[in-house]
Design an enzyme around this catalytic site. Sequence first.
Site, short mmCIF file in Angstrom:
data_model
loop_
_atom_site.label_atom_id
_atom_site.label_comp_id
_atom_site.label_asym_id
_atom_site.label_seq_id
_atom_site.Cartn_x
_atom_site.Cartn_y
_atom_site.Cartn_z
CB CYS A 101 -0.93 -0.07 1.33
SG CYS A 101 -2.01 1.50 1.27
CG ASN A 202 -1.62 -6.54 -8.79
OD1 ASN A 202 -1.30 -5.68 -7.94
ND2 ASN A 202 -2.91 -6.64 -9.10
#
Length: 367
Positions: A101, A202
């Site tokens: 994050c 990803n």
Amino acid sequence: MRFGPLELKSNLFLSPLAGYTNLPFRLTLRELGGLDLATTDLVNARSLLEKNPKAFKLIESCPADRPLAVQLFGSVPEEMRDAALYLESIGTSSIDINMGCPVRKVCRVGGGSAMMMEMDKTAELVKGMVDVLRIPVTAKMRLGWDDENITAPDLVRALEDAGVAAVFVHGRTREQGFDGTVNLAGIRAVAQTVKRIPVIGNGDVTTPEAAKKMFDETGCAGVSIGRGAFYNPWIFAHTQHYLRTSELLPEAPFAERVRVMRRHLDRMVEVFGEEHGCRMFRKVAPWYSKRFGPSHEFNKRVVRVSSRAEFHEILEGYVKWRERFLGEDGELKTQYRPAPLVASFMQEPGVAQRAAIPVPKGPVEVW
């Protein structure tokens, strides 16, 4: 595909996205096929231990929502371990540790991308969790803090030694946020580093072709999809079909998109109540409409919706308004059709490249 003792039916995964990958969205995607392991929004380990109602809502699930990973963030080893033990006790299939994050609030407390800068401490935290859990522990990371600090290959080596069952790698640095091109070579470097565990790629996978390119060019064992599932909730089933047959299925027609959107709203109301569910759906509905063609008339009203009856009224009015853009065959005239989706790392001549996938408006901006 296996994550330790967990056997999976698909090597396509739903990425966690704060404020969006809740139970209604996960169930909507599962019903369309191609998805097995899905992951919750990121959850603060301390909030779980303090029995914060908001944290418990983030991990809400049901038997149809299996297998399910819960993504934890935090930097205190004891809190992460105890929160993971609690999650294991209530039937969670896997624990995913957030090391990717990029937002300041998470990094400031030593979580998210900040964990990539303290490898020894991070590996010790992970080992403390692995040693006490029977379910697999995975990690979600970025390539590094910035271009000068590409730490993912070294970190994944340390995590493999600590016992993680798999790693998910977003092909951008923390400094990039969600902008710029996903670095497939960076993901490949991580995949080539590990000896035993699967690496899941990803970032910017918005089409089956993009998923295949990520598989082909990185050697990753799986692909995780986040925002691409908002553009196209069928992306998991369509990607599986494309990987098996090399045949691209057409995008879902308008009527099917509307059906799925309505089902999604019904689930939001079931899980969150009508008022709160509709308020949350204000930021979800415009994602469906991105593939409707002209949608200004729909968007300007749906962002204020407050009841299910009002939503149906807005939708009925929009369907009539949209008819002016249709040809005799009932399909959108060519000039009104949405442009093809193209990932930042796909080089297709004659197609404009998008510099970044737009970040959905919502909690991810203020975490």
